[in-house]
Design a protein around this motif. Structure first.
Motif, PDB file in Angstrom:
ATOM      1  N   VAL A 188       0.838  -1.203   0.000  1.00 16.37           N
ATOM      2  CA  VAL A 188       0.000   0.000   0.000  1.00 16.37           C
ATOM      3  C   VAL A 188       0.873   1.254   0.000  1.00 16.37           C
ATOM      4  O   VAL A 188       0.644   2.204  -0.771  1.00 16.37           O
ATOM      5  CB  VAL A 188      -0.946   0.001   1.214  1.00 16.37           C
ATOM      6  CG1 VAL A 188      -1.598   1.376   1.399  1.00 16.37           C
ATOM      7  CG2 VAL A 188      -2.021  -1.066   1.045  1.00 16.37           C
ATOM      8  N   GLY A 189       1.890   1.278   0.865  1.00 18.25           N
ATOM      9  CA  GLY A 189       2.764   2.443   0.933  1.00 18.25           C
ATOM     10  C   GLY A 189       3.553   2.670  -0.348  1.00 18.25           C
ATOM     11  O   GLY A 189       3.611   3.791  -0.864  1.00 18.25           O
ATOM     12  N   GLY A 190       4.163   1.617  -0.884  1.00 12.44           N
ATOM     13  CA  GLY A 190       4.979   1.765  -2.081  1.00 12.44           C
ATOM     14  C   GLY A 190       4.174   2.133  -3.312  1.00 12.44           C
ATOM     15  O   GLY A 190       4.525   3.044  -4.062  1.00 12.44           O
ATOM     16  N   LEU A 191       3.063   1.425  -3.522  1.00  9.00           N
ATOM     17  CA  LEU A 191       2.226   1.711  -4.695  1.00  9.00           C
ATOM     18  C   LEU A 191       1.553   3.069  -4.580  1.00  9.00           C
ATOM     19  O   LEU A 191       1.441   3.817  -5.564  1.00  9.00           O
ATOM     20  CB  LEU A 191       1.178   0.610  -4.855  1.00  9.00           C
ATOM     21  CG  LEU A 191       1.725  -0.763  -5.258  1.00  9.00           C
ATOM     22  CD1 LEU A 191       0.666  -1.844  -5.071  1.00  9.00           C
ATOM     23  CD2 LEU A 191       2.219  -0.749  -6.708  1.00  9.00           C
ATOM     24  N   GLY A 192       1.085   3.395  -3.365  1.00 12.50           N
ATOM     25  CA  GLY A 192       0.453   4.699  -3.176  1.00 12.50           C
ATOM     26  C   GLY A 192       1.414   5.833  -3.459  1.00 12.50           C
ATOM     27  O   GLY A 192       1.061   6.817  -4.128  1.00 12.50           O
ATOM     28  N   MET A 193       2.643   5.711  -2.979  1.00 15.30           N
ATOM     29  CA  MET A 193       3.628   6.760  -3.220  1.00 15.30           C
ATOM     30  C   MET A 193       4.013   6.830  -4.685  1.00 15.30           C
ATOM     31  O   MET A 193       4.262   7.919  -5.224  1.00 15.30           O
ATOM     32  CB  MET A 193       4.865   6.500  -2.363  1.00 15.30           C
ATOM     33  CG  MET A 193       5.896   7.620  -2.397  1.00 15.30           C
ATOM     34  SD  MET A 193       5.241   9.190  -1.834  1.00 15.30           S
ATOM     35  CE  MET A 193       6.785  10.103  -1.595  1.00 15.30           C
ATOM     36  N   ALA A 194       4.073   5.684  -5.361  1.00 13.80           N
ATOM     37  CA  ALA A 194       4.372   5.688  -6.793  1.00 13.80           C
ATOM     38  C   ALA A 194       3.343   6.509  -7.563  1.00 13.80           C
ATOM     39  O   ALA A 194       3.687   7.338  -8.414  1.00 13.80           O
ATOM     40  CB  ALA A 194       4.410   4.249  -7.316  1.00 13.80           C
ATOM     41  N   MET A 195       2.075   6.271  -7.261  1.00 17.21           N
ATOM     42  CA  MET A 195       1.004   7.022  -7.911  1.00 17.21           C
ATOM     43  C   MET A 195       1.079   8.505  -7.556  1.00 17.21           C
ATOM     44  O   MET A 195       0.987   9.384  -8.418  1.00 17.21           O
ATOM     45  CB  MET A 195      -0.341   6.424  -7.488  1.00 17.21           C
ATOM     46  CG  MET A 195      -1.575   7.161  -7.952  1.00 17.21           C
ATOM     47  SD  MET A 195      -2.070   8.565  -6.895  1.00 17.21           S
ATOM     48  CE  MET A 195      -2.247   7.788  -5.295  1.00 17.21           C
ATOM     49  N   PHE A 196       1.271   8.793  -6.270  1.00 21.45           N
ATOM     50  CA  PHE A 196       1.212  10.171  -5.782  1.00 21.45           C
ATOM     51  C   PHE A 196       2.338  11.026  -6.356  1.00 21.45           C
ATOM     52  O   PHE A 196       2.103  12.112  -6.897  1.00 21.45           O
ATOM     53  CB  PHE A 196       1.277  10.138  -4.252  1.00 21.45           C
ATOM     54  CG  PHE A 196       1.093  11.468  -3.598  1.00 21.45           C
ATOM     55  CD1 PHE A 196      -0.149  12.071  -3.570  1.00 21.45           C
ATOM     56  CD2 PHE A 196       2.162  12.108  -2.992  1.00 21.45           C
ATOM     57  CE1 PHE A 196      -0.330  13.298  -2.949  1.00 21.45           C
ATOM     58  CE2 PHE A 196       1.993  13.338  -2.375  1.00 21.45           C
ATOM     59  CZ  PHE A 196       0.745  13.934  -2.352  1.00 21.45           C
TER      60      PHE A 196
END
Length: 406
Positions: free
Chosen positions: A226-234
Motif C-alpha cells: 500500500v505504501g509503495g504503490l500509493g507513493m508511486a502514484m502520488f
C-alpha cells in the motif's frame, strides 16, 4: 492480559502525550522541508552548474535513493542507541549538509551533499514510527502516527513553497539557507519536547490475533505494498502535473504551476484524522476509503478547467495521506521489531517514489494526461487489491501483551 508496563504508555489527555503530538508534528515538518526544498530550485541550480534537466533531477533522486538505502541500517542503530538519539543525530547531519550546499562550488559537491542529506534524513522515518509503536498506548498509535504524517505533508509543501519564494529574493543558495535555518529551529524544539523512551525494544502483540511465531508477516507485506504503490502514484501525478499546466492550453509559468503543491494541505488535514477514521472503519476500511478517494481525484483531473484539476488534486492528496498514515502507523505495531518494520515500509515507500516518477512520466510522454491518469488508476487498483486482505478492525485495539526482545 495487560503488562505492568502498560500503565506508563502515553495516553491521550496526558501532558506527555500532548508534548509527543507537537514533537512528532515538528519532526515530520523539519525532515520533509529539508528533503523536498530542492525541487522548485532545480532550474536555478541547473543553470548555475550548466547541467541538463535530467541531471538536475538527480538532486531529488539521489536524496530519496540514499534515504531508502540508509533507512534499515539506521533502524537497527535506533534499536541499539535509542530512537530520539538517532533522530537527533540524523537531523543535525542533514542540516549540516544543507548548510554545506549553500557553500558548494561544483556540481559533484552539490550532488554528494544532497546524497548525504538524504541518508541522514532516513534516521527520522527509521525511528519515529517505531518510537510511536513502543511508547504509545495502542488506542492512540494511529492518531500520533497520523500527526507525524501530517507534519511530513506540511514540511513537504512548506519547504517547496518557502524555497521557491526565498529564491526570488536571494537565489537558490539563500533559499536553501532559509529552509535549513527554519528546519534547525523546528527540529531542536521537537527533540526538546519528545518524551524520553521507556519501552525501547518492547514488542506489542494484539491479543485479537493468535501469537504463533509471526502471524503478521502477510499483513505487513500488504501494508508495504500500500505504501509503495500509493507513493508511486502520488509522486508520479505531482511530477507530471507541472508539465500539464505548463503546456497548452494553460501555459502557466513555474511559479504559478508550483501553487498546485498547496493541495498537499488536504493531506495534512486528513492524515491528522486517520486515527478517528480507523476507530470507526478499521484498518482495511480506512485504507480502501483513502485509495477510493485517490481514484476519484484522478478521474476529476481529467476535466479541462483548472479549478477541476485543483479539486482533483485535493481529493488525491487527502485520500493518499489517509491510506499512508494508517499503513505506516499500523506496520510497526504488528512486528516483532518495530523499527525494522518501519524501515522496510520506508524502503518500499521511497522505492515507489523512484519507480512511480519514471512510470507516470513515460505514461505522459505516450498518452499525455489521459495516459497518466490510466497508469495512476492501475496502480491504485493494485494497491486496493493488496489492501483488501488487511484486517477489518484496528490492530492493537484489544489489550496488548508486552514482551521484551532478548
Amino acid at each position: 492480559m495487560t503488562s505492568s508496563a502498560d500503565g506508563t504508555l502515553l495516553r491521550p489527555g496526558t501532558p506527555a502525550h500532548r508534548r509527543a503530538k507537537v514533537a512528532l508534528l515538528g519532526t515530520g515538518m523539519a525532515t520533509f522541508a529539508l528533503l523536498w526544498s530542492a525541487q522548485p530550485l532545480l532550474v536555478l541550480i541547473g543553470q548555475e552548474f550548466s547541467v541538463s534537466a535530467t541531471e538536475a533531477s538527480l538532486l531529488l533522486s539521489a536524496a530519496t535513493a540514499a534515504l531508502a538505502a540508509a533507512v534499515l541500517p539506521l533502524a537497527r542503530l535506533s534499536e541499539r542507541f535509542g530512537r530520539a538519539r538517532v533522530i537527533g543525530a540524523g537531523l543535525a547531519l542533514a542540516v549540516v549538509a544543507g548548510l554545506g550546499l549553500v557553500l558548494a562550488g561544483s556540481w559533484p559537491a552539490v550532488l554528494a551533499l544532497r546524497t548525504l542529506q538524504g541518508a541522514a534524513l532516513a534516521a527520522v522515518p527509521a525511528a519515529a514510527l517505531a518510537w510511536v509503536a513502543e511508547e504509545v498506548h495502542p488506542r492512540a498509535v494511529t492518531q500520533l502516527g497520523g500527526l507525524y504524517i501530517a507534519g511530513t505533508s506540511i514540511g513537504g509543501m512548506g519547504g517547496r513553497l518557502l524555497a521557491g519564494g526565498a529564491a526570488e529574493l536571494w537565489g537558490w543558495r539563500g533559499a536553501l539557507l532559509t529552509v535549513a535555518l527554519i528546519s534547525t529551529a523546528l527540529a531542536a524544539a521537537a527533540l526538546a519536547l519528545l518524551p524520553r523512551s521507556r519501552h525501547r525494544g518492547r514488542r506489542v502483540v494484539p491479543t485479537a490475533l493468535p501469537d504463533d511465531g509471526d502471524p503478521y508477516r502477510a499483513t505487513r507485506l500488504r501494508l508495504y505494498a500500500v505504501g509503495g504503490l500509493g507513493m508511486a502514484m502520488f509522486v508520479g501525478i505531482y511530477n507530471v502535473i507541472v508539465y500539464r499546466t505548463h503546456a497548452e492550453p494553460y501555459s502557466l509559468g513555474v511559479g504559478l504551476g508550483s501553487m498546485f503543491f498547496l493541495t498537499y494541505a488536504a493531506g495534512t488535514l486528513t492524515s491528522a484524522q486517520a486515527g478517528r477514521l480507523t476507530a470507526r472503519a478499521g484498518v482495511r476500511g480506512t485504507v480502501l476509503l483513502g485509495l477510493a478517494t485517490c481514484a476519484a481525484g484522478v478521474l476529476v483531473t481529467l476535466a479541462t478547467p483548472l479549478w477541476a484539476i485543483w479539486v482533483g488534486l485535493l481529493l488525491l492528496a487527502g485520500g493518499f495521506f489517509v491510506a499512508h498514515a494508517v499503513a505506516s502507523s499500523t506496520v510497526a505495531g504488528v512486528a516483532p521489531r518495530p523499527s525494522a518494520a518501519a524501515g522496510r515500509y520506508t524502503l518500499a515507500y521511497y522505492l515507489g517514489s523512484s519507480v512511480g516518477g519514471v512510470l507516470l512520466g513515460q505514461a505522459w510522454e505516450v498518452g499525455a494526461w489521459g495516459g497518466t491518469a490510466v497508469a495512476a488508476l492501475v496502480i491504485i487498483a493494485v494497491a486496493g487489491a493488496a489492501a483488501a486482505g488487511l484486517p477489518r478492525r484496528p490492530l492493537g485495539a484489544g489489550a496488548p501483551r508486552t514482551t521484551r526482545r532478548s
